[in-house]
Design an enzyme around this catalytic site. Sequence first.
Site, mmCIF file in Angstrom:
data_model
loop_
_atom_site.group_PDB
_atom_site.id
_atom_site.type_symbol
_atom_site.label_atom_id
_atom_site.label_comp_id
_atom_site.label_asym_id
_atom_site.label_seq_id
_atom_site.Cartn_x
_atom_site.Cartn_y
_atom_site.Cartn_z
ATOM 1 N N TYR A 37 2.510 -1.663 10.080
ATOM 2 C CA TYR A 37 2.209 -2.131 9.050
ATOM 3 C C TYR A 37 3.092 -2.038 7.669
ATOM 4 C CZ TYR A 37 -1.487 -2.915 4.938
ATOM 5 O OH TYR A 37 -1.823 -3.218 3.785
ATOM 6 N N HIS A 54 -12.202 4.318 5.980
ATOM 7 C CA HIS A 54 -11.579 5.441 5.344
ATOM 8 C C HIS A 54 -12.668 6.305 5.001
ATOM 9 C CE1 HIS A 54 -7.327 4.147 5.480
ATOM 10 N NE2 HIS A 54 -7.822 2.985 5.544
ATOM 11 N N SER A 102 1.008 -1.180 -0.033
ATOM 12 C CA SER A 102 -0.119 0.127 0.141
ATOM 13 C C SER A 102 0.945 1.136 -0.045
ATOM 14 C CB SER A 102 -0.907 -0.125 1.297
ATOM 15 O OG SER A 102 -0.345 0.725 2.296
ATOM 16 N N SER A 103 0.182 2.538 -0.317
ATOM 17 C CA SER A 103 0.960 3.605 -0.447
ATOM 18 C C SER A 103 1.758 4.107 1.026
ATOM 19 C CB SER A 103 -0.005 4.635 -0.809
ATOM 20 O OG SER A 103 -1.008 5.003 -0.080
ATOM 21 N N CYS A 104 1.188 3.540 2.090
ATOM 22 C CA CYS A 104 1.840 3.882 3.249
ATOM 23 C C CYS A 104 3.315 3.322 3.570
ATOM 24 C CB CYS A 104 0.998 3.380 4.572
ATOM 25 S SG CYS A 104 1.191 1.450 4.697
ATOM 26 N N LYS A 158 5.095 -4.518 5.223
ATOM 27 C CA LYS A 158 4.998 -4.277 3.722
ATOM 28 C C LYS A 158 6.144 -4.137 3.028
ATOM 29 C CE LYS A 158 0.619 -5.473 3.187
ATOM 30 N NZ LYS A 158 0.132 -6.544 2.394
HETATM 31 P P1 GDP Z 1 -5.601 9.233 5.056
HETATM 32 O O1 GDP Z 1 -5.568 9.090 3.624
HETATM 33 O O2 GDP Z 1 -4.496 8.051 5.568
HETATM 34 O O3 GDP Z 1 -5.641 10.406 5.640
HETATM 35 O O4 GDP Z 1 -7.125 8.419 5.569
HETATM 36 P P2 GDP Z 1 -8.736 8.834 5.434
HETATM 37 O O5 GDP Z 1 -9.114 8.090 4.427
HETATM 38 O O6 GDP Z 1 -9.305 8.148 6.875
HETATM 39 O O7 GDP Z 1 -8.968 10.358 5.556
HETATM 40 C C1 GDP Z 1 -8.629 10.815 4.552
HETATM 41 C C2 GDP Z 1 -8.905 12.540 4.762
HETATM 42 O O8 GDP Z 1 -10.638 12.515 4.531
HETATM 43 C C3 GDP Z 1 -8.561 13.093 5.943
HETATM 44 O O9 GDP Z 1 -8.243 14.408 5.774
HETATM 45 C C4 GDP Z 1 -9.809 12.968 6.926
HETATM 46 O O10 GDP Z 1 -9.795 14.047 7.984
HETATM 47 C C5 GDP Z 1 -10.726 13.287 5.796
HETATM 48 N N1 GDP Z 1 -12.168 12.936 6.345
HETATM 49 C C6 GDP Z 1 -13.321 13.776 6.511
HETATM 50 N N2 GDP Z 1 -14.439 12.974 6.704
HETATM 51 C C7 GDP Z 1 -13.790 11.810 7.049
HETATM 52 C C8 GDP Z 1 -14.704 10.681 7.676
HETATM 53 O O11 GDP Z 1 -15.672 10.634 8.006
HETATM 54 N N3 GDP Z 1 -13.864 9.420 8.010
HETATM 55 C C9 GDP Z 1 -12.397 9.411 7.471
HETATM 56 N N4 GDP Z 1 -11.765 8.354 7.826
HETATM 57 N N5 GDP Z 1 -11.837 10.569 6.973
HETATM 58 C C10 GDP Z 1 -12.739 11.628 6.822
#
Ligand code: GDP
Length: 313
Positions: A139, A182, A110-112, A143
Amino acid sequence: MAYELAGKRVWVAGHRGMVGGAIVRRLASEDCEVLTVGRQDLDLTDQRAVLGWMERERPDAVFLAAARVGGILANSTYPVDFLRDNLLIETAIFSGAHAAGVGKLLFLGSSCIYPKFAEQPIREESLLTGPLEPTNEWYAIAKIAGIKLAQAYRQQYGHDYISAMPTNLYGPGDNFDPAASHVLPALIRKVHEAKATGAPVTVWGTGSPLREFMHVDDCADACVFLMRHYSDAPHVNIGAGSEISIRDLTALVMDVLDYAGEIVTDPTKPDGTPRKLMDNSRLTAMGWRPRIGLREGIADAYAAFLAGEGRGL
Ligand code: GDP
């Protein structure tokens, strides 16, 4: 020369996961025999059991999509599980593939794996050039070890093992649990629920971070493409090549779900990294392109949500 899947026995390890499930769907249109094995029948962290199973089943090719996965909270609560279980799964399957004479193996990460402050868009060469994001380093380290295992088997034994690193994926089989999901599945659920009551849609953070999204069926197609056409040591990014702000994404999800409510932001929640985009030029230079646009993909993911195809529902 392409590696042909026709007539081959192809094991998809991790077929219950979102990516593994999509690879199984994608392989239905190839003339190959797809092998899967359930968790109750084979513990993938058990090296001896995996070896026995692979020697009996004799897969020709393996898609290694099995992993212990989870969000930021799970990663920081269970660091041993994320590091140890993923290392065990990788060691068991790579060793089994070596012993059972597997001709081709694709390892999925994954990209992490990339450094927290990697230059954007993130190129494959950024690997191991800086410190990782501490919240998911357990994780990520496992990977990175998987990429290195594939390269080590290639160098020491000449095996055709390759690695691919997908961007943020979404689609059928996603995790819709609000505490663990996510952003895209979270927004699908939030908009669906807000629409029922006419409530505003709450977006975590400021809504300004930029993210890249790919439908898991496009990722599965890229995996099959790489299995057939790629045969080299460096890992390959699987990216869509475009990005969108979280606020625009929210508006798009609302449009697809036909809800014209209000969007409010919750600045008490973290934004995370301001931008996360993969450089997909290594893959596109080989002639592969994603096919599923974001609007169409969200509609498909919503249909899967309504059909109950996902976790945390
Ligand atoms: P990231 O790509 O590792 O940061 O993972 P996420 O998919 O959890 O979050 C992506 C972005 O979406 C971040 O800026 C979060 O703050 C925003 N975000 C907005 N609303 C939500 C929500 O309801 N759930 C999650 N997971 N992220 C949210």
